[in-house]
Scaffold this motif. Structure first.
Motif, PDB file in Angstrom:
ATOM      1  N   MET A   1       0.840  -1.198   0.000  1.00  0.00           N
ATOM      2  CA  MET A   1       0.000   0.000   0.000  1.00  0.00           C
ATOM      3  C   MET A   1       0.872   1.244   0.000  1.00  0.00           C
ATOM      4  O   MET A   1       1.774   1.358   0.812  1.00  0.00           O
ATOM      5  CB  MET A   1      -0.908  -0.003   1.227  1.00  0.00           C
ATOM      6  CG  MET A   1      -1.923   1.124   1.216  1.00  0.00           C
ATOM      7  SD  MET A   1      -3.150   1.016   2.539  1.00  0.00           S
ATOM      8  CE  MET A   1      -4.096  -0.387   2.035  1.00  0.00           C
ATOM      9  N   ALA A   2       0.627   2.140  -0.962  1.00  0.00           N
ATOM     10  CA  ALA A   2       1.466   3.328  -1.099  1.00  0.00           C
ATOM     11  C   ALA A   2       0.743   4.561  -0.576  1.00  0.00           C
ATOM     12  O   ALA A   2      -0.460   4.716  -0.773  1.00  0.00           O
ATOM     13  CB  ALA A   2       1.824   3.534  -2.570  1.00  0.00           C
ATOM     14  N   VAL A   3       1.486   5.438   0.099  1.00  0.00           N
ATOM     15  CA  VAL A   3       0.931   6.729   0.516  1.00  0.00           C
ATOM     16  C   VAL A   3       1.250   7.747  -0.579  1.00  0.00           C
ATOM     17  O   VAL A   3       2.406   7.918  -0.970  1.00  0.00           O
ATOM     18  CB  VAL A   3       1.519   7.183   1.868  1.00  0.00           C
ATOM     19  CG1 VAL A   3       0.999   8.581   2.230  1.00  0.00           C
ATOM     20  CG2 VAL A   3       1.143   6.189   2.959  1.00  0.00           C
ATOM     21  N   SER A  34     -11.499   5.419  -5.480  1.00  0.00           N
ATOM     22  CA  SER A  34     -12.619   5.493  -4.537  1.00  0.00           C
ATOM     23  C   SER A  34     -12.106   5.301  -3.117  1.00  0.00           C
ATOM     24  O   SER A  34     -11.204   4.492  -2.868  1.00  0.00           O
ATOM     25  CB  SER A  34     -13.662   4.428  -4.870  1.00  0.00           C
ATOM     26  OG  SER A  34     -14.288   4.725  -6.107  1.00  0.00           O
ATOM     27  N   TYR A  35     -12.699   6.072  -2.191  1.00  0.00           N
ATOM     28  CA  TYR A  35     -12.229   6.088  -0.806  1.00  0.00           C
ATOM     29  C   TYR A  35     -13.401   5.844   0.150  1.00  0.00           C
ATOM     30  O   TYR A  35     -14.500   6.372  -0.056  1.00  0.00           O
ATOM     31  CB  TYR A  35     -11.613   7.456  -0.467  1.00  0.00           C
ATOM     32  CG  TYR A  35     -10.488   7.850  -1.392  1.00  0.00           C
ATOM     33  CD1 TYR A  35      -9.175   7.447  -1.144  1.00  0.00           C
ATOM     34  CD2 TYR A  35     -10.732   8.609  -2.536  1.00  0.00           C
ATOM     35  CE1 TYR A  35      -8.144   7.799  -2.006  1.00  0.00           C
ATOM     36  CE2 TYR A  35      -9.719   8.965  -3.405  1.00  0.00           C
ATOM     37  CZ  TYR A  35      -8.419   8.552  -3.135  1.00  0.00           C
ATOM     38  OH  TYR A  35      -7.405   8.900  -3.990  1.00  0.00           O
ATOM     39  N   LEU A  36     -13.144   5.083   1.185  1.00  0.00           N
ATOM     40  CA  LEU A  36     -14.101   4.948   2.283  1.00  0.00           C
ATOM     41  C   LEU A  36     -13.635   5.872   3.398  1.00  0.00           C
ATOM     42  O   LEU A  36     -12.516   5.736   3.898  1.00  0.00           O
ATOM     43  CB  LEU A  36     -14.157   3.497   2.784  1.00  0.00           C
ATOM     44  CG  LEU A  36     -15.041   3.247   4.007  1.00  0.00           C
ATOM     45  CD1 LEU A  36     -16.487   3.659   3.751  1.00  0.00           C
ATOM     46  CD2 LEU A  36     -14.958   1.785   4.437  1.00  0.00           C
ATOM     47  N   ILE A  37     -14.499   6.826   3.763  1.00  0.00           N
ATOM     48  CA  ILE A  37     -14.152   7.779   4.827  1.00  0.00           C
ATOM     49  C   ILE A  37     -15.100   7.523   5.991  1.00  0.00           C
ATOM     50  O   ILE A  37     -16.267   7.918   5.966  1.00  0.00           O
ATOM     51  CB  ILE A  37     -14.244   9.232   4.320  1.00  0.00           C
ATOM     52  CG1 ILE A  37     -13.414   9.367   3.032  1.00  0.00           C
ATOM     53  CG2 ILE A  37     -13.715  10.192   5.373  1.00  0.00           C
ATOM     54  CD1 ILE A  37     -13.534  10.682   2.348  1.00  0.00           C
ATOM     55  N   THR A  60      -6.365  18.816  -2.420  1.00  0.00           N
ATOM     56  CA  THR A  60      -5.071  18.134  -2.340  1.00  0.00           C
ATOM     57  C   THR A  60      -5.219  17.121  -1.212  1.00  0.00           C
ATOM     58  O   THR A  60      -5.631  17.478  -0.103  1.00  0.00           O
ATOM     59  CB  THR A  60      -3.930  19.112  -2.032  1.00  0.00           C
ATOM     60  OG1 THR A  60      -3.864  20.089  -3.065  1.00  0.00           O
ATOM     61  CG2 THR A  60      -2.592  18.380  -1.952  1.00  0.00           C
ATOM     62  N   ILE A  61      -4.941  15.850  -1.509  1.00  0.00           N
ATOM     63  CA  ILE A  61      -5.138  14.804  -0.508  1.00  0.00           C
ATOM     64  C   ILE A  61      -3.841  14.027  -0.274  1.00  0.00           C
ATOM     65  O   ILE A  61      -2.998  13.932  -1.163  1.00  0.00           O
ATOM     66  CB  ILE A  61      -6.264  13.816  -0.906  1.00  0.00           C
ATOM     67  CG1 ILE A  61      -5.939  13.103  -2.237  1.00  0.00           C
ATOM     68  CG2 ILE A  61      -7.608  14.530  -1.005  1.00  0.00           C
ATOM     69  CD1 ILE A  61      -6.932  11.993  -2.609  1.00  0.00           C
ATOM     70  N   VAL A  62      -3.727  13.502   0.934  1.00  0.00           N
ATOM     71  CA  VAL A  62      -2.723  12.478   1.243  1.00  0.00           C
ATOM     72  C   VAL A  62      -3.520  11.206   1.481  1.00  0.00           C
ATOM     73  O   VAL A  62      -4.389  11.161   2.363  1.00  0.00           O
ATOM     74  CB  VAL A  62      -1.892  12.844   2.492  1.00  0.00           C
ATOM     75  CG1 VAL A  62      -0.873  11.742   2.786  1.00  0.00           C
ATOM     76  CG2 VAL A  62      -1.195  14.191   2.295  1.00  0.00           C
ATOM     77  N   ALA A  63      -3.284  10.195   0.658  1.00  0.00           N
ATOM     78  CA  ALA A  63      -4.126   9.002   0.686  1.00  0.00           C
ATOM     79  C   ALA A  63      -3.297   7.728   0.635  1.00  0.00           C
ATOM     80  O   ALA A  63      -2.183   7.716   0.102  1.00  0.00           O
ATOM     81  CB  ALA A  63      -5.094   9.027  -0.494  1.00  0.00           C
ATOM     82  N   THR A  70      -9.903  -2.546  -4.099  1.00  0.00           N
ATOM     83  CA  THR A  70     -10.751  -2.271  -2.933  1.00  0.00           C
ATOM     84  C   THR A  70     -10.701  -0.785  -2.617  1.00  0.00           C
ATOM     85  O   THR A  70      -9.952  -0.028  -3.236  1.00  0.00           O
ATOM     86  CB  THR A  70     -10.271  -3.081  -1.713  1.00  0.00           C
ATOM     87  OG1 THR A  70      -8.874  -2.835  -1.534  1.00  0.00           O
ATOM     88  CG2 THR A  70     -10.492  -4.562  -1.914  1.00  0.00           C
ATOM     89  N   LEU A  71     -11.496  -0.360  -1.642  1.00  0.00           N
ATOM     90  CA  LEU A  71     -11.569   1.061  -1.317  1.00  0.00           C
ATOM     91  C   LEU A  71     -10.286   1.532  -0.644  1.00  0.00           C
ATOM     92  O   LEU A  71      -9.690   0.823   0.167  1.00  0.00           O
ATOM     93  CB  LEU A  71     -12.772   1.318  -0.406  1.00  0.00           C
ATOM     94  CG  LEU A  71     -14.136   1.108  -1.072  1.00  0.00           C
ATOM     95  CD1 LEU A  71     -15.238   1.064  -0.028  1.00  0.00           C
ATOM     96  CD2 LEU A  71     -14.416   2.183  -2.109  1.00  0.00           C
ATOM     97  N   ASN A  72      -9.892   2.752  -0.981  1.00  0.00           N
ATOM     98  CA  ASN A  72      -8.693   3.369  -0.421  1.00  0.00           C
ATOM     99  C   ASN A  72      -9.092   4.249   0.766  1.00  0.00           C
ATOM    100  O   ASN A  72     -10.275   4.411   1.061  1.00  0.00           O
ATOM    101  CB  ASN A  72      -8.003   4.199  -1.499  1.00  0.00           C
ATOM    102  CG  ASN A  72      -7.676   3.371  -2.733  1.00  0.00           C
ATOM    103  OD1 ASN A  72      -6.709   2.636  -2.770  1.00  0.00           O
ATOM    104  ND2 ASN A  72      -8.520   3.476  -3.759  1.00  0.00           N
ATOM    105  N   SER A  73      -8.079   4.831   1.419  1.00  0.00           N
ATOM    106  CA  SER A  73      -8.384   5.715   2.551  1.00  0.00           C
ATOM    107  C   SER A  73      -7.649   7.043   2.411  1.00  0.00           C
ATOM    108  O   SER A  73      -6.562   7.111   1.816  1.00  0.00           O
ATOM    109  CB  SER A  73      -8.009   5.046   3.879  1.00  0.00           C
ATOM    110  OG  SER A  73      -6.624   4.764   3.907  1.00  0.00           O
ATOM    111  N   ILE A  74      -8.275   8.092   2.937  1.00  0.00           N
ATOM    112  CA  ILE A  74      -7.691   9.435   2.900  1.00  0.00           C
ATOM    113  C   ILE A  74      -7.210   9.794   4.300  1.00  0.00           C
ATOM    114  O   ILE A  74      -7.957   9.678   5.277  1.00  0.00           O
ATOM    115  CB  ILE A  74      -8.720  10.480   2.403  1.00  0.00           C
ATOM    116  CG1 ILE A  74      -9.054  10.217   0.931  1.00  0.00           C
ATOM    117  CG2 ILE A  74      -8.199  11.899   2.592  1.00  0.00           C
ATOM    118  CD1 ILE A  74     -10.089  11.168   0.336  1.00  0.00           C
ATOM    119  N   LYS A  75      -5.954  10.226   4.394  1.00  0.00           N
ATOM    120  CA  LYS A  75      -5.372  10.589   5.685  1.00  0.00           C
ATOM    121  C   LYS A  75      -5.505  12.090   5.956  1.00  0.00           C
ATOM    122  O   LYS A  75      -5.810  12.502   7.068  1.00  0.00           O
ATOM    123  CB  LYS A  75      -3.878  10.204   5.711  1.00  0.00           C
ATOM    124  CG  LYS A  75      -3.622   8.707   5.601  1.00  0.00           C
ATOM    125  CD  LYS A  75      -2.144   8.431   5.475  1.00  0.00           C
ATOM    126  CE  LYS A  75      -1.857   6.949   5.440  1.00  0.00           C
ATOM    127  NZ  LYS A  75      -2.203   6.241   6.682  1.00  0.00           N
TER     128      LYS A  75
END
Length: 240
Positions: A1-3, A34-37, A60-63, A70-75
């Protein structure tokens, strides 16, 4: 998984469970993601806010991106271009709602497309900064086809009709999916122009609806699985 740190344009946000959102974005670095928040709809101070994920907001996102479908996530998230007028103008809001729906159906690729990203970004900023926007959505969608691979072939533009299924001009005016006469004349007004030239293009209410229907049909013929946007009726009401 890459940031990954990337600019992103929000295409859609769907409620998931009681307090979460599934957000689809077109990112500058990796195309559609696509992101699950989780928990974003619960009132809390700090952290991510649902207001960041309104249609076509520029972020601008860090994800964290995975490559498993699968769904990604946003930090982290911040608004990269705060709109001045779009969320305060009911007409512009309707345009943005409609365009976000079309873009959700039209853009599928999970890969970098810098030209497309720059086009969306600059087009939305133009919309935010200008007042005469009644024809903006027509030109935005037609010029979008350059990046989707089916912009009309402008050679033979002196012919009597335009074949929507082939994207070429034609004299065979009895063909299926060929526009001619007034429909053809109205459609041609948009070809080869930029947003700054759109103020010089005049459409009446009916003509604008005709041209929009032609462009939607053009998308349907060239994009697998493209659906007629539900917000089309809202847009027609706003410009009636």
């Amino acid at each position: 998984m890459a940031v990954v740190t990337t600019k992103a344009i929000v295409l859609s946000a769907l409620k998931f469970g009681d307090s979460s959102l599934i957000v689809k974005c077109f990112t500058e670095e990796e195309g559609v993601k696509s992101y699950l928040i989780r928990g974003i709809l619960k009132a809390k101070k700090g952290g991510l806010k649902a207001a960041y994920f309104q249609p076509l907001t520029q972020l601008t996102i860090v994800a964290s991106h995975n490559n498993k479908g699968t769904l990604n996530s946003i930090k982290e998230v911040q608004v990269s271009y705060p709109y001045q007028t779009i969320y305060r103008d009911i007409v512009k809001q309707s345009v943005v709602l409609f365009l976000s729906e079309v873009l959700s159906y039209a853009i599928k690729e999970e890969e970098k497309n810098e030209g497309l990203y720059e086009y969306l970004e600059s087009g939305l900023i133009w919309l935010d900064l200008h007042n005469k926007i009644a024809n903006f959505h027509l030109l935005f969608l037609l010029n979008l086809t350059r990046f989707l691979g089916f912009y009309p072939d402008l050679s033979d533009a002196d012919k009597l009709g335009f074949d929507l299924s082939e994207g070429v001009f034609s004299d065979l005016t009895s063909q299926k999916n060929l526009i001619s006469g007034n429909y053809y004349y109205q459609f041609k007004k948009l070809l080869g122009i930029t947003f700054d030239e759109i103020e010089n293009v005049s459409f009446g209410k009916q003509e604008r609806q005709i041209v929009l229907k032609i462009i939607i049909q053009y998308f349907e013929l060239h994009l697998d699985g493209f659906r007629k946007p539900k917000s089309l009726q809202i847009l027609e009401t706003v410009f009636s």
